[in-house]
Enzyme design. Structure first.
Site, short mmCIF file in Angstrom:
data_model
loop_
_atom_site.label_atom_id
_atom_site.label_comp_id
_atom_site.label_asym_id
_atom_site.label_seq_id
_atom_site.Cartn_x
_atom_site.Cartn_y
_atom_site.Cartn_z
N GLU A 27 0.86 -1.18 -0.05
CA GLU A 27 -0.11 0.06 -0.02
C GLU A 27 0.71 1.36 0.01
O GLU A 27 1.71 1.38 1.20
CB GLU A 27 -0.82 -0.07 1.28
CG GLU A 27 -1.77 -1.18 1.29
CD GLU A 27 -2.85 -1.32 0.35
OE1 GLU A 27 -3.09 -0.29 -0.28
OE2 GLU A 27 -3.25 -2.41 -0.04
N CYS A 29 -2.45 9.06 3.75
CA CYS A 29 -2.33 8.34 2.42
C CYS A 29 -3.54 8.81 1.49
O CYS A 29 -3.30 8.68 0.45
CB CYS A 29 -1.96 7.09 2.37
SG CYS A 29 -3.20 6.14 3.47
P1 NAP Z 1 8.74 4.93 4.24
O1 NAP Z 1 9.85 5.77 4.20
O2 NAP Z 1 8.52 4.26 2.93
O3 NAP Z 1 8.83 3.77 5.46
C1 NAP Z 1 7.70 2.96 5.45
C2 NAP Z 1 8.50 1.77 6.24
O4 NAP Z 1 9.29 1.09 5.39
C3 NAP Z 1 9.02 2.04 7.39
O5 NAP Z 1 8.36 1.04 8.52
C4 NAP Z 1 10.41 2.06 7.26
O6 NAP Z 1 11.28 1.92 8.37
C5 NAP Z 1 10.42 1.15 6.22
N1 NAP Z 1 11.82 1.42 5.39
C6 NAP Z 1 12.07 2.41 4.88
N2 NAP Z 1 13.02 2.15 4.17
C7 NAP Z 1 13.53 0.79 3.86
C8 NAP Z 1 14.40 0.15 3.58
N3 NAP Z 1 15.42 0.57 2.88
N4 NAP Z 1 14.24 -1.25 3.95
C9 NAP Z 1 13.30 -1.90 4.73
N5 NAP Z 1 12.48 -1.00 5.34
C10 NAP Z 1 12.30 0.29 4.79
O7 NAP Z 1 7.00 5.71 4.48
P2 NAP Z 1 6.89 6.62 5.70
O8 NAP Z 1 7.61 7.90 5.45
O9 NAP Z 1 7.03 5.81 6.99
O10 NAP Z 1 5.32 7.03 5.52
C11 NAP Z 1 4.80 7.92 4.44
C12 NAP Z 1 4.34 7.32 3.13
O11 NAP Z 1 3.59 6.39 3.29
C13 NAP Z 1 3.58 8.45 2.21
O12 NAP Z 1 4.23 8.17 0.95
C14 NAP Z 1 2.15 7.76 2.23
O13 NAP Z 1 1.65 8.03 1.26
C15 NAP Z 1 2.64 6.27 2.43
N6 NAP Z 1 1.43 5.63 3.05
C16 NAP Z 1 0.44 4.90 2.22
C17 NAP Z 1 -0.66 4.30 2.97
C18 NAP Z 1 -1.57 3.26 2.31
O14 NAP Z 1 -2.54 2.75 2.77
N7 NAP Z 1 -1.49 3.45 0.88
C19 NAP Z 1 -0.88 4.53 4.39
C20 NAP Z 1 -0.09 5.39 4.89
C21 NAP Z 1 1.01 6.10 4.46
P3 NAP Z 1 11.87 3.26 8.93
O15 NAP Z 1 10.90 4.00 9.67
O16 NAP Z 1 12.78 2.44 10.10
O17 NAP Z 1 12.84 3.88 8.18
#
Ligand code: NAP
Length: 521
Positions: free
Chosen positions: A255, A294
């Site tokens: 997602e 999101c």
């Molecule tokens: P993110 O930076 O992509 O991180 C999401 C998750 O992935 C976190 O647990 C993060 O851990 C982990 N992660 C990041 N880089 C990684 C890597 N290289 N290897 C393994 N795990 C990794 O997203 P975010 O900043 O937390 O959330 C915001 C984004 O999420 C926005 O773009 C939003 O649109 C999207 N979102 C989508 C939905 C949906 O239902 N579609 C819902 C909510 C949010 P760390 O925090 O430890 O880096």
């Protein structure tokens, strides 16, 4: 303080200093997170050897009763989660969305499971299909629990709802879960985990938590395992590549981010209830959780000649928004989750400005009540206007209180412009004009996971543009990740393996019946 992980039936401290997490309001260091030294392979083994068998020995109804008990326990502890959420920038209303929303998902799944699933460990689907002329050979679909592990990787913006909405279907399907929270808000998920354990209803190994990066979680996974990711599209791509390299058999669902739009119908002119609904909804989506949702409206598509009227109406409503300390009940919008997130949003807004103008708000200054606007990650709501035919508003996600108003020239243009988001989680069409709604919905449907048609009648009960609901599918095609979550029992079924069973009528009945004894001939 370093955040502990819960693996192998015990809380464990990681090694090393870890990565700092900051208070969204004061900028002070709150905790540190790391998964260094956490025995991730042991966690996977514990889930497989203890949690999975224990869950699979329960019927769907018994698993549902676990969810209900967890929800009831959490209900009594909501204030503790609200209080912690303020440190991540959430107002009480924001925290309720996360905490009460998550509890609501557990309860919804618990009651639906009792209604829609059998009191058995397997699910029989559809009718018996005759496969032979004389009736000696028949077929039916059987859905069985997988002997695997459900790994969830969550985004920072829903530290309670996110883990719970993934836990509910996995647990009902008999899969043990390992939660990896996003680091920025992991301190809230740790508290959630403590409460879930304190409820003392889950079998050993059914639920574990790995804070920090969680290295090792997506290596050595097998065909029966599932990884459910929520976060940005860029991270989803990295994880999908890592999984393909290290665990090619594991199932992966994402997602991701989404440039959701809201379309104002041509009938919804100033002075109509639909115009007011449109403006109120846009402002609510910009300011709830400081726009860190999101499903928030990033693109406001309005008839070209209404751009100015919409901007003025939004400006007037935004003037009433109180940005400040999220613990103060008078505050209507808190800070972003961190200074780093604010810098990221400022960068994206600067890129969006290439396509148009900033018409409300200042990215470098916010009037902040009851807190330090610089130490805290405060940002004023920012409204832009842009030419709908520029690429930036359809490609750049500013994950904060930011939206762009664009003019469209007729229904066909609105549909075409909406599709430039390359797949979104949610869109809304605010109109009382049935032919317009019909045309636009049919055009938008291939690009959207959820569509809200809002008029004065629906508004009396509408849950709003931004709210995924447990009984309806949440997800979206293309950029939104292509996954499907929630949707009632659909998400449980996705975790189960469907087998087309072929046998004689008597043996088929013996296999699918709830009793171990074959029925009397
Ligand atoms: P993110 O930076 O992509 O991180 C999401 C998750 O992935 C976190 O647990 C993060 O851990 C982990 N992660 C990041 N880089 C990684 C890597 N290289 N290897 C393994 N795990 C990794 O997203 P975010 O900043 O937390 O959330 C915001 C984004 O999420 C926005 O773009 C939003 O649109 C999207 N979102 C989508 C939905 C949906 O239902 N579609 C819902 C909510 C949010 P760390 O925090 O430890 O880096």
């Amino acid at each position: 303080m370093i955040l502990r992980s819960f693996v192998g039936g015990q809380w464990m401290e990681p090694q090393g200093e870890g990565q700092p997490l900051y208070d969204a309001v004061t900028g002070a260091e709150l905790a540190r997170a790391s998964s260094d030294g956490i025995d991730v392979p042991a966690a996977l083994a514990h889930a497989r050897s203890q949690g999975g068998p224990a869950l699979r020995s329960l019927t769907f109804h018994e698993r549902a009763s676990l969810l209900k008990a967890l929800a009831q326990f959490l209900r009594g502890h909501r204030p503790e989660l609200y209080d912690l959420s303020h440190h991540a920038g959430a107002t009480v209303a924001d925290a309720r969305m996360d905490v009460d929303g998550g509890i609501g998902v557990l309860l919804s799944y618990a009651s639906r499971a009792v209604r829609d699933l059998p009191d058995d460990t397997v699910l029989v689907e559809g009718d018996v299909e005759p496969l032979g002329r004389a009736g000696h050979f028949v077929g039916q679909h059987l859905l069985a629990s997988r002997p695997g592990v459900a790994i969830q990787i969550n985004a920072f913006n829903f530290p309670v709802w996110g883990p719970l909405e993934k836990l509910a279907p996995a647990l009902l399907a008999g899969l043990p879960t390992i939660i990896k929270p996003a680091t920025a808000t992991a301190f809230i998920t740790v508290k959630l985990m403590e409460l879930l354990l304190e409820a003392n209803v889950l079998p050993d190994g059914a639920l574990q938590l790995v804070c920090g990066r969680g290295s090792g979680l997506w290596e050595h996974l097998g065909e029966q395992d599932a990884v459910a990711f929520t976060g940005s599209a860029a991270t989803a791509r990295q994880l999908a590549a890592a999984l393909a390299a290290h665990s090619p058999g594991a199932r992966f669902q994402a997602e991701t981010d989404s440039l959701n739009c809201s379309i104002l119908g041509p009938d919804a002119t100033p002075g109509t209830p639909e115009f007011d609904l449109y403006v109120a909804q846009l402002v609510a989506e910009m300011t709830a959780k400081a726009g860190q949702k999101c499903t928030a409206i990033r693109r406001a598509l309005v008839p070209s000649h209404q751009v100015e009227a919409v901007v003025e109406a939004v400006r007037a409503r935004l003037a009433e928004v109180v940005v400040g300390d999220p613990a103060d009940p008078a505050t209507t919008m808190g800070p972003l989750v961190s200074q780093a997130q604010r810098e990221e949003v400022r960068r994206q807004v600067a890129a969006l400005r290439a396509a148009g103008s900033l018409v409300v708000g200042d990215p470098d200054h916010a009037a902040v009540a009851g807190a330090d606007g610089e130490r805290g990650a405060f940002l004023s709501p920012l409204l832009l206007t842009a030419d709908a035919d520029r690429p930036e508003p359809h490609t750049i996600e500013a994950f904060g209180p930011v939206s762009t108003v664009m003019g469209y020239r007729g229904a066909a243009h609105a549909i075409e412009v909406a599709a430039r988001g390359r797949g979104s989680l949610a869109a809304s069409v605010v109109t009382a004009d049935a032919p317009f709604a019909r045309t636009v919905v049919r055009g938008l449907a291939p690009w959207h996971g959820r569509l809200l048609v809002l008029d004065r009648e629906a508004a009396t009960e509408s849950t709003g543009h931004g709210s995924p609901l447990p009984m309806l599918v949440h997800g979206g095609p293309g950029r939104a990740g292509g996954g499907e979550e929630l949707g009632g029992m659909r998400s449980v079924l996705r975790h189960l393996q469907r087998t087309a069973l072929q046998a004689s009528p008597q043996l088929l009945a013996a296999v699918v019946g709830t009793s171990a004894d074959p029925p009397a001939p």
